[in-house]
Design a protein around this motif. Structure first.
Motif, PDB file in Angstrom:
ATOM      1  N   THR A  47       0.839  -1.193   0.000  1.00  0.00           N
ATOM      2  CA  THR A  47       0.000   0.000   0.000  1.00  0.00           C
ATOM      3  C   THR A  47       0.875   1.245   0.000  1.00  0.00           C
ATOM      4  OG1 THR A  47      -0.101  -0.112   2.409  1.00  0.00           O
ATOM      5  CG2 THR A  47      -1.903  -1.118   1.179  1.00  0.00           C
ATOM      6  N   LEU A  48       0.263   2.370  -0.370  1.00  0.00           N
ATOM      7  CA  LEU A  48       1.001   3.622  -0.406  1.00  0.00           C
ATOM      8  C   LEU A  48       1.524   3.968   0.983  1.00  0.00           C
ATOM      9  CD1 LEU A  48       1.813   5.935  -2.305  1.00  0.00           C
ATOM     10  CD2 LEU A  48      -0.293   7.103  -1.651  1.00  0.00           C
ATOM     11  N   PHE A  49       2.807   4.389   1.039  1.00  0.00           N
ATOM     12  CA  PHE A  49       3.516   4.675   2.289  1.00  0.00           C
ATOM     13  C   PHE A  49       3.726   3.424   3.132  1.00  0.00           C
ATOM     14  CE2 PHE A  49       1.418   8.798   1.327  1.00  0.00           C
ATOM     15  CZ  PHE A  49       2.573   9.457   0.925  1.00  0.00           C
ATOM     16  N   GLY A  50       3.764   2.276   2.453  1.00  0.00           N
ATOM     17  CA  GLY A  50       4.194   1.047   3.077  1.00  0.00           C
ATOM     18  C   GLY A  50       3.118   0.278   3.804  1.00  0.00           C
ATOM     19  N   GLY A  51       3.356  -1.041   3.902  1.00  0.00           N
ATOM     20  CA  GLY A  51       2.405  -1.897   4.596  1.00  0.00           C
ATOM     21  C   GLY A  51       2.865  -3.340   4.579  1.00  0.00           C
ATOM     22  N   PRO A  52       2.041  -4.256   5.055  1.00  0.00           N
ATOM     23  CA  PRO A  52       2.392  -5.680   5.104  1.00  0.00           C
ATOM     24  C   PRO A  52       2.198  -6.329   3.737  1.00  0.00           C
ATOM     25  CG  PRO A  52       0.181  -5.363   5.956  1.00  0.00           C
ATOM     26  CD  PRO A  52       0.709  -3.985   5.657  1.00  0.00           C
ATOM     27  N   PRO A  53       2.607  -7.593   3.603  1.00  0.00           N
ATOM     28  CA  PRO A  53       2.310  -8.326   2.364  1.00  0.00           C
ATOM     29  C   PRO A  53       0.800  -8.398   2.140  1.00  0.00           C
ATOM     30  CG  PRO A  53       3.883  -9.532   3.730  1.00  0.00           C
ATOM     31  CD  PRO A  53       3.374  -8.397   4.557  1.00  0.00           C
ATOM     32  N   ASN A  54       0.407  -8.419   0.850  1.00  0.00           N
ATOM     33  CA  ASN A  54      -1.010  -8.486   0.527  1.00  0.00           C
ATOM     34  C   ASN A  54      -1.262  -9.570  -0.512  1.00  0.00           C
ATOM     35  OD1 ASN A  54      -0.375  -7.331  -2.069  1.00  0.00           O
ATOM     36  ND2 ASN A  54      -0.324  -5.316  -1.083  1.00  0.00           N
ATOM     37  N   ALA A  55      -2.475  -9.608  -1.059  1.00  0.00           N
ATOM     38  CA  ALA A  55      -2.853 -10.657  -1.999  1.00  0.00           C
ATOM     39  C   ALA A  55      -1.962 -10.674  -3.235  1.00  0.00           C
ATOM     40  CB  ALA A  55      -4.317 -10.485  -2.404  1.00  0.00           C
ATOM     41  N   ALA A  56      -1.518  -9.493  -3.682  1.00  0.00           N
ATOM     42  CA  ALA A  56      -0.644  -9.442  -4.853  1.00  0.00           C
ATOM     43  C   ALA A  56       0.692 -10.128  -4.563  1.00  0.00           C
ATOM     44  CB  ALA A  56      -0.416  -7.984  -5.270  1.00  0.00           C
ATOM     45  N   HIS A  57       1.234  -9.904  -3.375  1.00  0.00           N
ATOM     46  CA  HIS A  57       2.469 -10.598  -2.990  1.00  0.00           C
ATOM     47  C   HIS A  57       2.254 -12.110  -2.969  1.00  0.00           C
ATOM     48  CE1 HIS A  57       3.354  -6.588  -1.093  1.00  0.00           C
ATOM     49  NE2 HIS A  57       4.548  -6.847  -1.575  1.00  0.00           N
ATOM     50  N   TYR A  58       1.159 -12.544  -2.383  1.00  0.00           N
ATOM     51  CA  TYR A  58       0.913 -13.984  -2.261  1.00  0.00           C
ATOM     52  C   TYR A  58       0.812 -14.655  -3.634  1.00  0.00           C
ATOM     53  CZ  TYR A  58      -0.479 -12.361   2.413  1.00  0.00           C
ATOM     54  OH  TYR A  58      -0.511 -11.764   3.645  1.00  0.00           O
ATOM     55  N   GLU A  59       0.105 -14.009  -4.566  1.00  0.00           N
ATOM     56  CA  GLU A  59      -0.035 -14.584  -5.904  1.00  0.00           C
ATOM     57  C   GLU A  59       1.313 -14.645  -6.618  1.00  0.00           C
ATOM     58  OE1 GLU A  59      -2.608 -15.924  -7.214  1.00  0.00           O
ATOM     59  OE2 GLU A  59      -4.185 -15.343  -5.801  1.00  0.00           O
ATOM     60  N   LEU A  60       2.119 -13.602  -6.468  1.00  0.00           N
ATOM     61  CA  LEU A  60       3.422 -13.564  -7.123  1.00  0.00           C
ATOM     62  C   LEU A  60       4.343 -14.649  -6.576  1.00  0.00           C
ATOM     63  CD1 LEU A  60       5.498 -12.198  -9.005  1.00  0.00           C
ATOM     64  CD2 LEU A  60       6.032 -10.625  -7.120  1.00  0.00           C
ATOM     65  N   TYR A  61       4.404 -14.746  -5.259  1.00  0.00           N
ATOM     66  CA  TYR A  61       5.323 -15.712  -4.654  1.00  0.00           C
ATOM     67  C   TYR A  61       4.825 -17.150  -4.797  1.00  0.00           C
ATOM     68  CZ  TYR A  61       8.470 -12.167  -2.920  1.00  0.00           C
ATOM     69  OH  TYR A  61       9.398 -11.157  -2.848  1.00  0.00           O
ATOM     70  N   GLN A  62       3.544 -17.322  -5.050  1.00  0.00           N
ATOM     71  CA  GLN A  62       3.068 -18.661  -5.365  1.00  0.00           C
ATOM     72  C   GLN A  62       3.694 -19.151  -6.668  1.00  0.00           C
ATOM     73  OE1 GLN A  62      -0.967 -18.969  -6.575  1.00  0.00           O
ATOM     74  NE2 GLN A  62      -0.978 -21.199  -6.615  1.00  0.00           N
ATOM     75  N   ARG A  63       3.785 -18.242  -7.664  1.00  0.00           N
ATOM     76  CA  ARG A  63       4.389 -18.620  -8.941  1.00  0.00           C
ATOM     77  C   ARG A  63       5.848 -19.047  -8.747  1.00  0.00           C
ATOM     78  NH1 ARG A  63       2.473 -16.736 -13.727  1.00  0.00           N
ATOM     79  NH2 ARG A  63       4.025 -18.198 -14.546  1.00  0.00           N
TER      80      ARG A  63
END
Length: 576
Positions: A47-63
């Protein structure tokens, strides 16, 4: 099998293609199933100005998890909320409570192949990748506003030395104006930093240790400390960013800051004994600026600089606390690490890693090397730290094909092979390589064993061979717009700073990572300008319990407001 594919397999011999997929053991005793490492990349997913991992991270790292990598290192996770890079970094929570740990725990489980059901039935029988959390602090490279501070609040750094105010420029009638323009851009984007006090240093070290504790409690196998690309740890090591005269001076104790972080992590009571700890070093920081273009044909760096670099590798190894050292290079002043263009510096990285491996191999385990001391190099108590053998060397940068990977092993440049952009172009590279070796006569095997993955055309993109009329129209409109902008810019008496041009390359790979996360193929028709637009006009996935106000805050509207605010401030300044 074609002759070219046979050559790849035969010419590289036992330490070649097959050894890429061979296991290797860390000093901690833990082992990787193969030598291919998905290294850290700038993601711009939070998220803007930083945050934790989100659904986009999970989908990417699944690949990547399904790609059979030996080790997967996350993008940089900032340890301080007010020292981000470009605003969308993952952040270590200020307090480690269950709510803050949960997103990172899910990310670790995804990398381990536990968070998603794999589409590959054989994956259930494969060993999971090792999950490493990269910890970082931007220091003086933390941008205005997007770095998480109020407009023009100065960041912290070892010394109050400005970033990029005297860049190297080509000689010619545009040079002087280009230097002024580059200085102006850097002054607008990066403030002159404040020198860190002892209290600041102690607090930042605690933040790195907290990041390692977050990784351990979340189920990660280890962390990598980002001491490259001009970030804070590298700033303490480099004389171009550190002119301190105290116990953190470059002359007397260039590695003291790093050593205190490493010791702090290893000294934690709740830290597992086999917790992996890596350090990412910056090879180009060890080349004096006037000598950048005077490397020999073999890429040999100046002797004094090389000796200094190797002495640092040797000192880190002597701590007996580090499991691997990643060799990389470049920073925001010298943006080669963002560029697709090969340079003499790539030869420097390979030479540096090869000599580092030789130095570390010479320091083989022995009764003396396993000696356990209760006092560290800089006087810290290390009685709770277990002795380790010399760290492994991870070489990153410039790998575009399997033959290059095999050559690096054959020539003993590294123990581990890092893939950054290659892991975007081919997220399942290890799996495809394993399949190619089992059936080398297949056409797809021929391609993976012999061909290099193409580089993007950042100027105009590549004309799409297939696709909808809308995609073709979009390509034509973008290429026409870019051509017009370049033609107009050529009439101006200034050149773009190197950082601006290199940033388009970074944006292109960010956009391709988002396509990877969405299950789409790499789109070579996207130009550099198109990638920059797509990178910024993006909203992070909705988090649980997120309100519509937070969604607007995270949208491109806020990015526009930030730009307008900077414009008004700048306009007022120029009128004074």
């Amino acid at each position: 099998m074609s002759h070219s594919a046979r050559d790849v397999l035969e010419d590289n011999g036992p330490a070649g293609v097959c050894d890429i997929l061979s296991p290797v053991q860390f000093p901690s005793g833990r082992s990787l199933k193969n030598r291919l490492v998905k290294v850290a990349l700038y993601e711009h997913f939070a998220t803007l100005f930083g945050g934790p991992p989100n659904a986009a991270h999970y989908e990417l790292y699944q690949r990547w998890s399904e790609g059979d990598w030996g080790m997967v290192i996350t993008g940089n996770v900032q340890v301080e909320r007010d020292h981000l890079s470009l605003g969308r970094d993952m952040i270590v929570p200020g307090v480690l409570i269950s709510e803050g740990i949960a997103p990172f725990k899910k990310l670790a489980s995804v990398i381990h192949g536990e968070g998603f059901r794999s589409l590959d039935p054989s994956s259930e029988h494969r060993r999971r990748p090792m999950a490493i959390l990269q910890l970082s602090h931007s220091g003086r490279q933390s941008a205005n506003v997007l770095g998480g501070r109020w407009p023009f609040v100065r960041p912290l750094a070892p010394s109050p030395l400005p970033l990029g105010r005297s860049p190297t420029s080509r000689l010619g009638p545009r040079s002087s104006l280009s230097v002024l323009f580059s200085d102006f851009i850097h002054a607008l984007a990066f403030q002159v930093p404040r020198a860190m006090s002892t209290r600041h240093i102690d607090g930042t070290i605690e933040a790195f240790v907290r990041g390692a504790q977050l990784a351990a409690r979340s189920g990660f196998d280890g962390v990598e400390l980002h001491a490259a690309h001009g970030y804070l740890i590298a700033q303490f090591i480099s004389p171009k960013s550190n002119n301190r005269t105290d116990e953190y001076s470059v002359t007397d104790h260039p590695l003291r800051f790093l050593h205190r972080i490493v010791t702090g992590i290893r000294s934690c009571d709740d830290m597992p004994q086999d917790f992996i700890l890596g350090v990412k070093l910056n090879a180009s920081d060890y080349v004096s600026r006037p000598q950048d273009d005077k490397l020999s044909a073999q890429g040999e760096p100046p002797t004094a600089d090389e000796e200094r670099a190797l002495s640092h590798v040797n000192e880190i190894a002597s701590w007996r606390m580090v499991d691997f050292i990643e060799v990389s290079g470049g920073d925001y002043e010298n943006a080669d690490f963002l560029s697709t263009r090969s340079s003499q510096r790539q030869a420097l990285f390979a030479n540096f890693s090869r000599r580092a491996l030789q130095v570390l191999s010479a320091d083989s385990p022995s009764e003396n090397s396993q000696h356990r001391s209760d006092v560290g190099t800089h006087g810290e108590d290390t009685s709770k730290i277990s002795s380790r053998c010399s760290p492994l060397v991870l070489l990153t940068g410039g790998f575009r094909s399997v033959p290059l990977l095999a050559s690096a092993l054959r020539q003993q440049h590294a123990h581990l092979l890092g893939a950054g952009r290659l892991s975007i172009l081919c997220p399942d590279l290890p799996l495809r390589l394993r399949q190619a070796l089992s059936n080398p006569e297949d056409d797809l095997a021929q391609a993976i064993l012999t061909e290099s993955f193409p580089e993007p055309n950042l100027v105009l993109g590549r004309s799409p061979l297939h696709g909808s009329w809308g995609r073709t129209l979009r390509y034509k409109l973008e290429s026409t717009l870019v051509s017009a902008v370049l033609a107009l810019w050529a009439l101006l008496p200034v050149e773009l700073p190197k950082l601006v041009g290199a940033g388009t390359n970074m944006a292109w790979y960010v956009v391709m990572m988002r396509r990877t996360a969405a299950g789409q193929e790499v789109d070579y028709s996207v130009s550099g300008v198109g990638a920059v637009i797509r990178m910024w006009l993006w909203v992070a996935p909705t988090s649980d319990g997120e309100s519509w106000v937070q969604r607007i805050w995270d949208s491109w509207i806020v990015m526009g407001l930030i730009g307008v605010t900077i414009g008004f401030v700048l306009g007022s300044y120029l009128q004074i």
